[in-house]
Design an enzyme around this catalytic site. Structure first.
Site, PDB file in Angstrom:
ATOM      1  CD1 TRP A  79      -4.359  -7.426  -0.526  1.00 43.20           C
ATOM      2  CD2 TRP A  79      -2.385  -8.422  -0.174  1.00 43.20           C
ATOM      3  NE1 TRP A  79      -3.584  -6.583   0.240  1.00 43.20           N
ATOM      4  CE2 TRP A  79      -2.380  -7.163   0.481  1.00 43.20           C
ATOM      5  CE3 TRP A  79      -1.244  -9.224  -0.094  1.00 43.20           C
ATOM      6  CZ2 TRP A  79      -1.283  -6.694   1.203  1.00 43.20           C
ATOM      7  CZ3 TRP A  79      -0.141  -8.754   0.627  1.00 43.20           C
ATOM      8  CH2 TRP A  79      -0.178  -7.509   1.268  1.00 43.20           C
ATOM      9  CG  PHE A 124       0.070  -2.903   9.447  1.00 40.70           C
ATOM     10  CD1 PHE A 124       1.291  -3.539   9.285  1.00 40.70           C
ATOM     11  CD2 PHE A 124      -1.049  -3.696   9.660  1.00 40.70           C
ATOM     12  CE1 PHE A 124       1.405  -4.933   9.323  1.00 40.70           C
ATOM     13  CE2 PHE A 124      -0.956  -5.090   9.696  1.00 40.70           C
ATOM     14  CZ  PHE A 124       0.266  -5.714   9.526  1.00 40.70           C
ATOM     15  NE  ARG A 183      -6.089  -3.956   8.274  1.00 46.05           N
ATOM     16  CZ  ARG A 183      -6.824  -4.939   8.773  1.00 46.05           C
ATOM     17  NH1 ARG A 183      -6.894  -5.123  10.081  1.00 46.05           N
ATOM     18  NH2 ARG A 183      -7.501  -5.749   7.972  1.00 46.05           N
ATOM     19  CG  ASP A 184      -5.079   0.486   6.917  1.00 45.87           C
ATOM     20  OD1 ASP A 184      -3.971   0.127   7.353  1.00 45.87           O
ATOM     21  OD2 ASP A 184      -5.874  -0.292   6.377  1.00 45.87           O
ATOM     22  CG  ASP A 200      -1.667  -1.193   1.496  1.00 48.72           C
ATOM     23  OD1 ASP A 200      -1.642  -2.090   0.638  1.00 48.72           O
ATOM     24  OD2 ASP A 200      -2.316  -1.286   2.551  1.00 48.72           O
TER      25      ASP A 200
END
Length: 494
Positions: A306, A98, A167-168, A39
Site C-alpha cells: 500500500w 470489499f 471486514r473480509d 486483494d
C-alpha cells in the site's frame, strides 16, 4: 437481474481490455482485466476450475469504489477473464464491495460472502464506512445478492468493537456440512481481533467467539484473515496494518502475519505456538488460500505494498498483480512456500553451470531474460576466505537493474530496486535474516516481466517485489566481493 452499475462495468472492461497488449502484462501473474486490482477474493475451486475474484476498480488505474473482478484457470498460471462478478449497486454496499470468499452450496451453486460498505455521515465533513457482511449466489459467472443482506452487522459483534472495521470474511465448509467464517475486526483497544462465526446453511450466521486477539502485538487492525488446517496444525494468516518493525522479522507499515497453533473447534479457541512473516520482500499483502482437489493448500497474495502504489503511473492501463500461487507446508514449526508444481511444466531451454568462481562482476552466456526461473546456489570458494558479499543483478541494462545481495557474515539477504527505473521515493529495499551454513545459500529466482519472487532455502522464506523496468533491460550478472562459488540452473518460461 443485472443492475445498471454491473452492466456498465462489464461493458467498460470488455472494451478496455482490448487496448492492453499481451506483452504489456506479466505472462503468468494475474493482473486486472483493466484498471486497478488489490486483494485476492473468493479463491476457490468450482466446476473443475480455479476461480479467483479480486478487488477491482475498472475505470481507472487507482483505487475507487470497489467491484469484484473475476478470472478462472485450470492450472493457476494461465487465467481467462470472466465478466465483473459484483458491483456496488445496493443500498447496503453502494460505497464498495470489499474482500470476501467463496464456498459451494449443497445444490451446486457457488456462494460468495463479502463486506458491503456504506458511508455514514458523522459530523461536519466527516464520513465513516460502516462495514457489514453480505452474501451472493451464482453459477460461476452471474451472481445474485441475497435478499436478506446484510447477514452480519453491528448487532453481531462483541460489545465495544468497531462497526467501521469489520471486514473480509473468509468462509469454509466444515466436515459436517455446516459453514464457518473468520472476520477481521477492531476491539475497543484499537488493536486487531479475529471473530469466528458459524452457519448451518451459509445464510443465517451467528457469532461463536473471538478466535484471536492482537493485544497491540502485531500492528493494529488485522485485515484479510484466513484460517485452515495444515499438516496437523492450524494456521491463521492475516495482514496487520500499521506494523512496527521487529528485527528483520516484521517491517514497518502493512505486513503479513502467520500464526501456527492448535484449534479447539468446540469452544472456538485458538492457541498460538509460533508466529512469523509470510513474505519478507517489499510487495505482498492480503493472501488467501484454497484447498485444491488433491489436498494441497495453495496461497496467492496481492503482489503490492500500500505504501508503494506510486511506483506505477496512474496513466498506465492496469495496476496491481497477484503473486505466483504457492503450495504451503509446515516443517519444524515453520510455514514453507513453494511455487505450485504446475509451474514446472512452463520450463524450457535449460542452461546449467556448475562450480563457477565469481570475483568482481561475472556474466554467463545464455543467462538473461525477463521471464526466467533460475536456481542458484552460492558458497565460499574452496580454500578461500569467506566472501564479504555476493549479489545477483537482473532486469539489467546500462542504466537499470534490480539486485539481490547476500552478506554471509551477517546472514542478511537484501532485495533492492532503487535502480529499477522508479522516480518515486518509496520503499525500494528490504532485508531479511536467512539461514546459512558457512556462507552457503540456496535461491530460486522467478522473474515475470514486472516482478521478482525469491524462494530461499527451498521455501523457508520468500521475498517478493514488483519492478516496472523497461522490458529491454534483460541482463543478469553476478558479483562477489571476495570469491564465491556458484551453481546456476536457468530456464526460460513459456
Amino acid at each position: 437481474m443485472t443492475s445498471q452499475t454491473l452492466r456498465e462495468a462489464r461493458k467498460y472492461e470488455e472494451t478496455s481490455e482490448k487496448l492492453i497488449g499481451k506483452e504489456e502484462r506479466p505472462d503468468f501473474h494475474l493482473t486486472p482485466r483493466t484498471g486497478w486490482m488489490n486483494d485476492p477474493n473468493g479463491f476457490s475451486y468450482y466446476k473443475g476450475r480455479y476461480h479467483l475474484f479480486y478487488q477491482y476498480y475498472p475505470y481507472e488505474s487507482k483505487w475507487g469504489p470497489m467491484h469484484w473482478g473475476h478470472a478462472v484457470s485450470s492450472d493457476l498460471l494461465h487465467w481467462e477473464y470472466l465478466p465483473c462478478a459484483l458491483a456496488p449497486d445496493e443500498a447496503y454496499d453502494r460505497d464498495g464491495i470489499f474482500s470476501g470468499s467463496a464456498a459451494v452450496l449443497p445444490d451446486g451453486r457457488q456462494l460468495l460472502m463479502y463486506t458491503g460498505v456504506l458511508k455514514e455521515h458523522q459530523e461536519r465533513d466527516i464520513y465513516r464506512e460502516v462495514q457489514t457482511q453480505c452474501m451472493a449466489v451464482g453459477d460461476g459467472i452471474d451472481y445474485e445478492k441475497y435478499e436478506q443482506n446484510p447477514v452480519l452487522d453491528q448487532r453481531d459483534i462483541p460489545e465495544g468493537s468497531s462497526r467501521f472495521d469489520f471486514r473480509d470474511p473468509k468462509m469454509w465448509m466444515k466436515a459436517d456440512g455446516t459453514y464457518a467464517c473468520v472476520v477481521g475486526n477492531r476491539p475497543a483497544d484499537g488493536s486487531g481481533q479475529i471473530l469466528l462465526y458459524e452457519s448451518a446453511d451459509g445464510f443465517q450466521w451467528k457469532f461463536k467467539s473471538i478466535l484471536v486477539s492482537n493485544h497491540d502485538r502485531f500492528g493494529k487492525m488485522w485485515e484479510c484473515p484466513d484460517f485452515f488446517e495444515l499438516d496437523g496444525k492450524w494456521v491463521l494468516l492475516t495482514s496487520p496494518q500499521d506494523m512496527l518493525p521487529e528485527g528483520f522479522e516484521y517491517h514497518n507499515g502493512n505486513g503479513t502475519l502467520c500464526l501456527i497453533g492448535d484449534y479447539d473447534e468446540e469452544n472456538g479457541s485458538f492457541k498460538e505456538m509460533q508466529n512469523q512473516s509470510v513474505d519478507y520482500g517489499i510487495d505482498f499483502y492480503a493472501p488467501q488460500t484454497v484447498a485444491a482437489p488433491d489436498g494441497r493448500r495453495i496461497m496467492i497474495g496481492w503482489m503490492q505494498n500500500w505504501d508503494a502504489c506510486g511506483i506505477r503511473s496512474p496513466e498506465e492501463p492496469w495496476f496491481g498483480q497477484m503473486s505466483l500461487p504457492r503450495e504451503l507446508s509446515l516443517k519444524d514449526g515453520r510455514l514453507y512456500q513453494r511455487p505450485v508444481r504446475e509451474f514446472d511444466a512452463m520450463r524450457r531451454n535449460k542452461i546449467e553451470y556448475a562450480d563457477v568462481a565469481v570475483s568482481g562482476v561475472v556474466k554467463l552466456d545464455g543467462i538473461k531474460g525477463r521471464k526466467v526461473d533460475m536456481e542458484l546456489t552460492v558458497r565460499p570458494e574452496g580454500g578461500q576466505e569467506l566472501y564479504q558479499k555476493f549479489a545477483v543483478r537482473f532486469a539489467q541494462d546500462d542504466t537499470y537493474y534490480t539486485s539481490l545481495s547476500f552478506r554471509p557474515r551477517e546472514s542478511i539477504l537484501k532485495v533492492d530496486r532503487k535502480f529499477s527505473g522508479s522516480r518515486r521515493a518509496i520503499i525500494h529495499q528490504r532485508r531479511s535474516l536467512v539461514n546459512t551454513a558457512d556462507g552457503e545459500l540456496k535461491l530460486r529466482i522467478i522473474l515475470d516481466r514486472f516482478s521478482v519472487e525469491v524462494f530461499v532455502n527451498d521455501g523457508e522464506q520468500v521475498m517478493s517485489a514488483a519492478m516496472y523496468t523497461r522490458q529491454e533491460a534483460d541482463g543478469i550478472s553476478f558479483f562477489a566481493d571476495g570469491t564465491a562459488n556458484i551453481d546456476v540452473v536457468k530456464y526460460e518460461l513459456e
